[in-house]
Enzyme design. Sequence first.
Site, mmCIF file in Angstrom:
data_model
loop_
_atom_site.group_PDB
_atom_site.id
_atom_site.type_symbol
_atom_site.label_atom_id
_atom_site.label_comp_id
_atom_site.label_asym_id
_atom_site.label_seq_id
_atom_site.Cartn_x
_atom_site.Cartn_y
_atom_site.Cartn_z
ATOM 1 N N TYR B 103 0.836 -1.199 0.000
ATOM 2 C CA TYR B 103 0.000 0.000 0.000
ATOM 3 C C TYR B 103 0.869 1.247 0.000
ATOM 4 O O TYR B 103 1.968 1.248 0.575
ATOM 5 C CB TYR B 103 -0.886 0.045 1.241
ATOM 6 C CG TYR B 103 -2.028 -0.937 1.240
ATOM 7 C CD1 TYR B 103 -3.277 -0.583 0.740
ATOM 8 C CD2 TYR B 103 -1.870 -2.212 1.754
ATOM 9 C CE1 TYR B 103 -4.337 -1.481 0.752
ATOM 10 C CE2 TYR B 103 -2.917 -3.126 1.773
ATOM 11 C CZ TYR B 103 -4.153 -2.754 1.271
ATOM 12 O OH TYR B 103 -5.193 -3.639 1.288
ATOM 13 N N TYR B 142 -0.504 -10.042 0.078
ATOM 14 C CA TYR B 142 0.553 -9.605 0.992
ATOM 15 C C TYR B 142 0.417 -10.332 2.327
ATOM 16 O O TYR B 142 -0.686 -10.739 2.713
ATOM 17 C CB TYR B 142 0.521 -8.085 1.187
ATOM 18 C CG TYR B 142 -0.792 -7.523 1.676
ATOM 19 C CD1 TYR B 142 -1.114 -7.501 3.031
ATOM 20 C CD2 TYR B 142 -1.714 -6.995 0.774
ATOM 21 C CE1 TYR B 142 -2.316 -6.970 3.474
ATOM 22 C CE2 TYR B 142 -2.917 -6.466 1.205
ATOM 23 C CZ TYR B 142 -3.217 -6.449 2.557
ATOM 24 O OH TYR B 142 -4.409 -5.938 2.986
ATOM 25 N N ARG B 152 -3.099 -12.158 2.948
ATOM 26 C CA ARG B 152 -4.387 -11.684 2.448
ATOM 27 C C ARG B 152 -4.515 -12.017 0.970
ATOM 28 O O ARG B 152 -3.583 -11.801 0.188
ATOM 29 C CB ARG B 152 -4.523 -10.155 2.577
ATOM 30 C CG ARG B 152 -4.646 -9.535 3.949
ATOM 31 C CD ARG B 152 -5.803 -9.941 4.825
ATOM 32 N NE ARG B 152 -7.075 -10.291 4.222
ATOM 33 C CZ ARG B 152 -8.036 -9.437 3.822
ATOM 34 N NH1 ARG B 152 -7.862 -8.153 3.959
ATOM 35 N NH2 ARG B 152 -9.170 -9.869 3.307
ATOM 36 N N HIS B 155 -7.279 -8.259 -3.141
ATOM 37 C CA HIS B 155 -8.567 -7.611 -2.881
ATOM 38 C C HIS B 155 -8.499 -6.117 -3.125
ATOM 39 O O HIS B 155 -7.432 -5.501 -3.049
ATOM 40 C CB HIS B 155 -9.038 -7.878 -1.437
ATOM 41 C CG HIS B 155 -8.133 -7.314 -0.398
ATOM 42 N ND1 HIS B 155 -6.982 -7.943 0.011
ATOM 43 C CD2 HIS B 155 -8.177 -6.152 0.304
ATOM 44 C CE1 HIS B 155 -6.374 -7.209 0.931
ATOM 45 N NE2 HIS B 155 -7.075 -6.111 1.123
ATOM 46 N N HIS B 157 -10.459 -2.654 -1.680
ATOM 47 C CA HIS B 157 -11.377 -2.106 -0.667
ATOM 48 C C HIS B 157 -12.365 -1.155 -1.331
ATOM 49 O O HIS B 157 -11.978 -0.377 -2.214
ATOM 50 C CB HIS B 157 -10.597 -1.318 0.387
ATOM 51 C CG HIS B 157 -9.650 -2.145 1.205
ATOM 52 N ND1 HIS B 157 -9.993 -2.701 2.410
ATOM 53 C CD2 HIS B 157 -8.361 -2.507 0.995
ATOM 54 C CE1 HIS B 157 -8.957 -3.360 2.912
ATOM 55 N NE2 HIS B 157 -7.953 -3.259 2.069
#
Lengths: 198, 231
Positions: B103, B142, B152, B155, B157
């Site tokens: 991120y 990640y 995870r 995906h 959000h």
Amino acid sequence: MPRQTPSQTIGPFFGFGLVPDQYGFAGTAVGGGTMAADQVPGQRIRIVGKVFDGAGTMVPDALIELWQADRAGRYDGSAGEPQDRLPNAAFHGFGRVGTGADPDGRFLFETIKPGSVDGLQAPHVHVTLFMRGLLRHVCTRIYFSDEHEANLRDPVLCTVPRGRRDTLIAQRDDALSDHTYSFDIHMQGERETVFFDV
Amino acid sequence: MAIREPAGSTHPPYRFADYASTRLRAPTQAPLLVPEFLPGGTGPAPASAALSPLDADLTRNGRRNGEPIGERIKVTGQIVDEAGHPVPGALVEIWQANAAGRYAQPTDQHDAPLDPNFLGAGRCESDASGRFGFRTIKPGAYPWQNHPNAWRPNHVHLSLFGPGFGSRLVTQMYFPGDPLLSLDPIFNSVPEDARDLLVARFDLAQTEPGIALAFRFDIVLRGPEATPREA
């Protein structure tokens, strides 16, 4: 009937996406901590607080959204209202702040005191709270400590068990002249904030 | 004390043992049901005047000196309420990791490269038929600290403001065929018969030949009390 899309946690890294300006990223955020521009009529207030987990630790990665009526108790965008109930066009009544943007993990909103929305309910602000570890958001309400009489009659507060009502009342700090109210949110424990099923 | 979910709910419980962070952050008392909580159908409608078309193109809105790395994809869908009525004018905001699973948020310490040309944040408003669309880069998986060797799944959000306070939704969109899905406690927190609702479909018809694959993710917001009134 279509089934609702399930909720998922907001996770820890929403800042650059939802409130980028608060986290040092370029771009205009939709909503922020300053909810009322100078020309909006009403009593200026500040709402300050922190979010605490079940161990009493401050939560540094929560997103708090506020939503409220204007000084006359009118919500932005309420359709079909008679002309004299139109909301103040300069006030949308919406704000949002990430607690990670503040070195002390606080949220701080600068807004106006809302009016009663229906003559029955005491002045209040709606709160929606998101964070890592919260699979669905929770909703609560902020009432004001200096609206004691109105709070006693408020039909929502009256449904709250007496011993838990204080969790919904922001305390005005009389030591400060600028109408600052403190409102902490506790996810668990003896002072667990009352959340509402809306 | 367990908070019981209403029968047929698609939502996860607040406390889910396999997702460690819920232990200290989930409320322990059931939310109080309050009748007439709000005047019907009102809710925040954050001003969207600031939106530009570039906001919906994550392959372009973070560029500094070149193109972002990764698989270009389109994510499109339709937003409806529980009665199946389209929801126009909904603000849709998305954020995600880059192709390497990192991120842009500085607090993300995962040892994977940042992409100087990819921010990973976008927004748009649903059109008159409730449709929305983004172009982006397929996010990478990640690791996280929930349990040993936890990863995870890929995906995106999403945050949505529908027409009423009760229609607010924050969720995550997953990709079909991801082997990490069945191992992910956040995905598995959703009742088993509702998990498919979070998995996008590969959408050949929406692909841009030579440019981008496409995934379809339709969204159902709580309602119909939240539908706009008829004019």
